[in-house]
Design a protein around this motif. Structure first.
Motif, mmCIF file in Angstrom:
data_model
loop_
_atom_site.group_PDB
_atom_site.id
_atom_site.type_symbol
_atom_site.label_atom_id
_atom_site.label_comp_id
_atom_site.label_asym_id
_atom_site.label_seq_id
_atom_site.Cartn_x
_atom_site.Cartn_y
_atom_site.Cartn_z
ATOM 1 N N TYR A 138 0.830 -1.212 0.000
ATOM 2 C CA TYR A 138 0.000 0.000 0.000
ATOM 3 C C TYR A 138 0.862 1.259 0.000
ATOM 4 C CZ TYR A 138 -3.421 -3.554 1.052
ATOM 5 O OH TYR A 138 -4.201 -4.690 0.977
ATOM 6 N N GLY A 139 2.042 1.137 -0.625
ATOM 7 C CA GLY A 139 2.927 2.286 -0.739
ATOM 8 C C GLY A 139 3.402 2.808 0.597
ATOM 9 N N LYS A 140 3.529 1.909 1.565
ATOM 10 C CA LYS A 140 3.934 2.272 2.934
ATOM 11 C C LYS A 140 2.969 3.273 3.576
ATOM 12 C CE LYS A 140 8.875 1.198 2.920
ATOM 13 N NZ LYS A 140 9.041 0.587 1.617
ATOM 14 N N SER A 141 1.724 3.235 3.147
ATOM 15 C CA SER A 141 0.692 4.084 3.748
ATOM 16 C C SER A 141 -0.143 3.240 4.705
ATOM 17 C CB SER A 141 -0.209 4.688 2.671
ATOM 18 O OG SER A 141 -1.359 5.268 3.259
ATOM 19 N N VAL A 142 -0.027 3.511 5.993
ATOM 20 C CA VAL A 142 -0.791 2.761 6.992
ATOM 21 C C VAL A 142 -2.287 2.997 6.780
ATOM 22 C CG1 VAL A 142 -1.273 2.511 9.460
ATOM 23 C CG2 VAL A 142 1.082 2.828 8.676
ATOM 24 N N PHE A 143 -2.652 4.226 6.486
ATOM 25 C CA PHE A 143 -4.065 4.557 6.312
ATOM 26 C C PHE A 143 -4.682 3.804 5.133
ATOM 27 C CE2 PHE A 143 -7.378 7.436 4.516
ATOM 28 C CZ PHE A 143 -8.298 7.301 5.548
ATOM 29 N N SER A 204 10.587 17.175 -2.920
ATOM 30 C CA SER A 204 9.148 16.904 -2.940
ATOM 31 C C SER A 204 8.843 15.484 -2.453
ATOM 32 C CB SER A 204 8.592 17.099 -4.353
ATOM 33 O OG SER A 204 9.292 16.281 -5.284
ATOM 34 N N ASP A 205 9.709 14.516 -2.805
ATOM 35 C CA ASP A 205 9.515 13.141 -2.338
ATOM 36 C C ASP A 205 9.737 13.044 -0.834
ATOM 37 O OD1 ASP A 205 8.977 12.318 -4.909
ATOM 38 O OD2 ASP A 205 11.035 11.699 -5.323
ATOM 39 N N PHE A 206 10.750 13.757 -0.342
ATOM 40 C CA PHE A 206 11.021 13.751 1.093
ATOM 41 C C PHE A 206 9.846 14.368 1.848
ATOM 42 C CE2 PHE A 206 12.829 15.576 4.986
ATOM 43 C CZ PHE A 206 13.512 14.484 5.496
ATOM 44 N N ALA A 207 9.310 15.445 1.314
ATOM 45 C CA ALA A 207 8.184 16.122 1.956
ATOM 46 C C ALA A 207 6.949 15.223 1.983
ATOM 47 C CB ALA A 207 7.869 17.426 1.230
ATOM 48 N N SER A 208 6.636 14.595 0.854
ATOM 49 C CA SER A 208 5.459 13.731 0.788
ATOM 50 C C SER A 208 5.641 12.470 1.628
ATOM 51 C CB SER A 208 5.154 13.348 -0.660
ATOM 52 O OG SER A 208 6.221 12.592 -1.227
ATOM 53 N N GLY A 209 6.895 12.119 1.922
ATOM 54 C CA GLY A 209 7.177 10.959 2.767
ATOM 55 C C GLY A 209 7.109 11.269 4.248
ATOM 56 N N GLY A 210 6.645 12.463 4.595
ATOM 57 C CA GLY A 210 6.489 12.825 6.008
ATOM 58 C C GLY A 210 7.457 13.877 6.489
ATOM 59 N N GLY A 211 8.389 14.314 5.616
ATOM 60 C CA GLY A 211 9.424 15.255 6.043
ATOM 61 C C GLY A 211 9.075 16.719 5.864
ATOM 62 N N SER A 212 7.844 17.016 5.460
ATOM 63 C CA SER A 212 7.444 18.400 5.206
ATOM 64 C C SER A 212 7.677 19.326 6.396
ATOM 65 C CB SER A 212 5.973 18.447 4.778
ATOM 66 O OG SER A 212 5.562 19.771 4.541
ATOM 67 N N PRO A 213 7.308 18.933 7.644
ATOM 68 C CA PRO A 213 7.532 19.845 8.778
ATOM 69 C C PRO A 213 9.005 20.138 9.037
ATOM 70 C CG PRO A 213 6.746 17.699 9.536
ATOM 71 C CD PRO A 213 6.582 17.718 8.057
ATOM 72 N N ILE A 214 9.894 19.236 8.613
ATOM 73 C CA ILE A 214 11.334 19.496 8.764
ATOM 74 C C ILE A 214 11.782 20.507 7.721
ATOM 75 C CG2 ILE A 214 13.646 18.473 8.653
ATOM 76 C CD1 ILE A 214 12.457 15.866 9.630
ATOM 77 N N LEU A 215 11.375 20.298 6.467
ATOM 78 C CA LEU A 215 11.801 21.194 5.392
ATOM 79 C C LEU A 215 11.316 22.618 5.614
ATOM 80 C CD1 LEU A 215 11.383 19.007 2.178
ATOM 81 C CD2 LEU A 215 13.418 19.392 3.579
ATOM 82 N N LYS A 216 10.186 22.788 6.280
ATOM 83 C CA LYS A 216 9.669 24.124 6.549
ATOM 84 C C LYS A 216 10.585 24.921 7.470
ATOM 85 C CE LYS A 216 4.770 23.062 5.872
ATOM 86 N NZ LYS A 216 3.444 22.898 6.524
#
Length: 308
Positions: A138-143, A204-216
């Motif tokens: 599931y693309g490593k998506s728990v949801f 963009s891949d890092f952000a979509s993988g959960g890293g968005s709050p870090i990049l901000k």
């Protein structure tokens, strides 16, 4: 308590079987592991913090990394190890029933009775407990996994209700940032012992993988890497910076961020943006490749094709 941080390894460090087994023996002592079942409480993050990110990169899961390097010290027959590693016959995980059976075990272990109980369960939690083959589908998506396996429970539930949350200031701590980078690296087969290992990763891949709050919290992805991995060689960081700006996706993400920060509404508003503002926003490397106008024409041709 194990030491925080990570010792830099030479290339090929984990190639030798005896090196891997020595690491697992030391990890067992550090974590107070006395029997095979005790390894269940050793987490993915524990191994990363102990300097074992490179070991994890060689295997499909934490369990297989440990089980393959237990050595002869452990009084466990081969069938016990295989059961611990969760090996299944070819095609086993194609069955939704088998997938659900595996996740049922995790639910029982973590006492996950209702959809809201999943809120703080991460993909790493699922992988560490033997659910890697399932969540990978599931693309490593728990949801997404939960929606498919438990439609009767998760119909009408949105992702936010099942998403792990952290404290308001969690991502301000560089240690938490580094732990996320390390886990991202292992999940995506990245050698994070060298800056070059991140060369193919898009912001963009890092952000979509959960890293968005870090990049901000940084001007660019490469700035984040410099802060999180200060031990990286400066020459490698420079090469990484150049590679970062060669990717159109990274340039576009930077321009979109700049657009928001400078409150740019119309194409003509870009005319008031100076090179200094671009550099201050983290785009120094971009200006080594091209001009601001050149970047805009490349990423937004419909808006800037006629501007010269």
């Amino acid at each position: 308590r194990m030491e925080e941080g990570k010792e830099r390894r030479l290339p090929g460090h984990w190639d030798a079987k005896e090196t891997r087994e020595a690491f697992v023996r030391k990890l067992a002592m550090d974590m107070g592991v006395e029997k095979l079942e005790d390894w269940g409480r050793v987490t993915y993050s524990d191994i990363v913090r102990s300097g074992g990110a490179g070991l994890l990169q060689r295997y499909s899961s934490k369990n297989s990394a440990i089980a393959d390097n237990l050595g002869s010290d452990w009084n466990g027959a081969k069938e016990r190890r295989e059961r611990y590693m969760g090996r299944k016959s070819s095609g086993y995980w194609q069955s939704v029933e088998n997938q659900r059976r595996a996740i049922d075990v995790i639910r029982e272990e973590l006492s996950l009775r209702e959809p809201k109980d999943w809120k703080n369960v991460t993909v790493t939690d699922v992988i560490e407990r033997g659910g890697e083959q399932v969540v990978n589908k599931y693309g490593k998506s728990v949801f997404r996994m939960l929606q498919t396996l438990y439609p009767e429970e998760f119909a009408g539930i949105n992702e936010r209700e099942c998403r792990a949350t952290v404290g308001r200031y969690h991502w301000d701590d560089v240690k938490n940032q580094r732990e996320f980078f390390a886990e991202f690296a292992v999940l995506h087969g990245i050698d994070d012992t060298r800056a070059e290992g991140w060369r193919t990763v898009k912001a963009s891949d890092f952000a979509s993988g959960g890293g968005s709050p870090i990049l901000k919290r940084y001007k660019s992805f490469s700035h984040a890497l410099t802060a999180v991995y200060p031990e990286y060689d400066s020459a490698e960081r420079e090469r990484l910076e150049k590679g970062h700006w060669a990717d159109e996706g990274n340039i576009k993400a930077f321009l979109e961020s700049l657009r928001r920060d400078l409150r740019i509404q119309e194409p003509s508003d870009w005319l008031r943006v100076s090179d200094r503002q671009v550099r201050d926003a983290g785009g120094r490397g971009l200006l080594h490749h091209t001009t601001l106008l050149g970047a805009l024409q490349r990423c937004f041709p419909d808006e800037f094709a006629s501007v010269g």
